[in-house]
Scaffold this motif. Structure first.
Motif, short mmCIF file in Angstrom:
data_model
loop_
_atom_site.label_atom_id
_atom_site.label_comp_id
_atom_site.label_asym_id
_atom_site.label_seq_id
_atom_site.Cartn_x
_atom_site.Cartn_y
_atom_site.Cartn_z
N GLU A 120 1.25 -1.34 0.44
CA GLU A 120 0.10 -0.03 0.17
C GLU A 120 1.01 1.97 -0.06
O GLU A 120 2.15 0.83 0.71
N ALA A 121 0.21 2.39 -0.58
CA ALA A 121 1.04 3.61 -1.20
C ALA A 121 1.37 4.19 0.28
O ALA A 121 0.78 3.89 1.91
N GLN A 182 -0.48 2.78 -10.87
CA GLN A 182 -2.00 2.55 -10.29
C GLN A 182 -2.71 3.16 -9.29
O GLN A 182 -3.29 2.76 -8.21
N ASP A 183 -1.98 4.01 -8.59
CA ASP A 183 -2.18 5.28 -7.79
C ASP A 183 -2.52 4.28 -6.80
O ASP A 183 -3.07 5.27 -5.96
N GLN A 184 -2.14 2.83 -6.07
CA GLN A 184 -2.61 2.20 -5.56
C GLN A 184 -1.34 1.94 -4.72
O GLN A 184 -0.87 1.23 -3.24
N GLU A 185 -0.05 1.37 -5.24
CA GLU A 185 0.83 0.42 -4.88
C GLU A 185 2.30 1.41 -5.25
O GLU A 185 2.44 1.49 -6.12
#
Length: 230
Positions: A120-121, A182-185
């Motif tokens: 997670e980011a 993908q703006d998530q990881e």
């Protein structure tokens, strides 16, 4: 007295540590010196260590510190200081700022970053860490991340280490970056752009290179320093 190959290798390691904060992998050394096998690099590393120019850190894969530079590179043992430092965390409010020690800054440790399968980011600030001001290269904001995973061990980045990141949205091929997928990881990898695709390359042969469309990857920052933990 160093041979030309020994001097070339020492200069290559020095430049990479100054640029990235971490030493190059043995594969990168082999390619830079145009050698056919890693055994030649091992012999050169051993010779440099025996002559007191470098030190290999115990229990750390590919972890090398430069102890001194020869006169031919304009260095001396008293003036040269490696950019890789040992760390210690201090609880502080959230913002990078000067501390009382000479030329040092405290940076927020913004959670954990995966050097392996992306996680997670970036999370919230967990604590602060003091780093030398010289490590904070270039303009822009800096922050620190705790590394989880072993996919970057051949770049000298180990599970539990803290990396110092300069915020930027751009990177050159070969840079070690924080990449947001993908703006998530978020993950820590070497960055390459080829033919409209992004390659996120591990420094561990056990991990496959991830190849993603350009629009799926955003650079969040570039590695400028490393704080080792023991």
């Amino acid at each position: 007295m160093l041979t030309k190959k020994q001097l070339d290798l020492l200069e290559f390691i020095h430049k990479r540590v100054q640029r990235d904060g971490v030493p190059p992998s043995f594969d990168e050394m082999k390619e830079a010196l145009d050698l056919r096998s890693k055994s030649g690099i091992h012999r050169l590393i051993t010779a440099l260590e025996e002559r007191g120019f470098i030190r290999r850190l115990a229990h750390r894969a590919r972890a090398i510190e430069i102890v001194k530079l020869p006169d031919a590179m304009g260095g001396d043992a008293q003036a040269f200081t490696p950019r890789v430092i040992e760390g210690g965390a201090v609880e502080r409010p959230h913002r990078a700022r000067p501390v009382e020690s000479v030329d040092a800054m405290e940076l927020p440790v913004m959670g954990r970053i995966a050097a392996g399968v992306p996680i997670e980011a970036i999370e919230q600030v967990s604590h602060h860490v003091a780093v030398p001001g010289a490590m904070l290269s270039g303009s822009g904001q800096h922050y620190a991340l705790e590394v989880r995973g072993d996919s970057m061990i051949e770049a000298g980045i180990n599970d539990g280490d803290v990396v110092v990141i300069r915020e930027t949205s751009t990177a050159d091929n070969g840079d070690i970056v924080v990449a947001l997928v993908q703006d998530q990881e978020a993950t820590l990898k070497r960055f390459y752009r080829r033919n409209g695709m992004i390659e996120l390359v591990a420094a561990n042969p056990d991990y496959e290179t991830r190849v993603l469309p350009d629009h799926m990857v955003r650079v969040q920052g570039r590695l400028v320093g490393l704080i080792r933990t023991y």
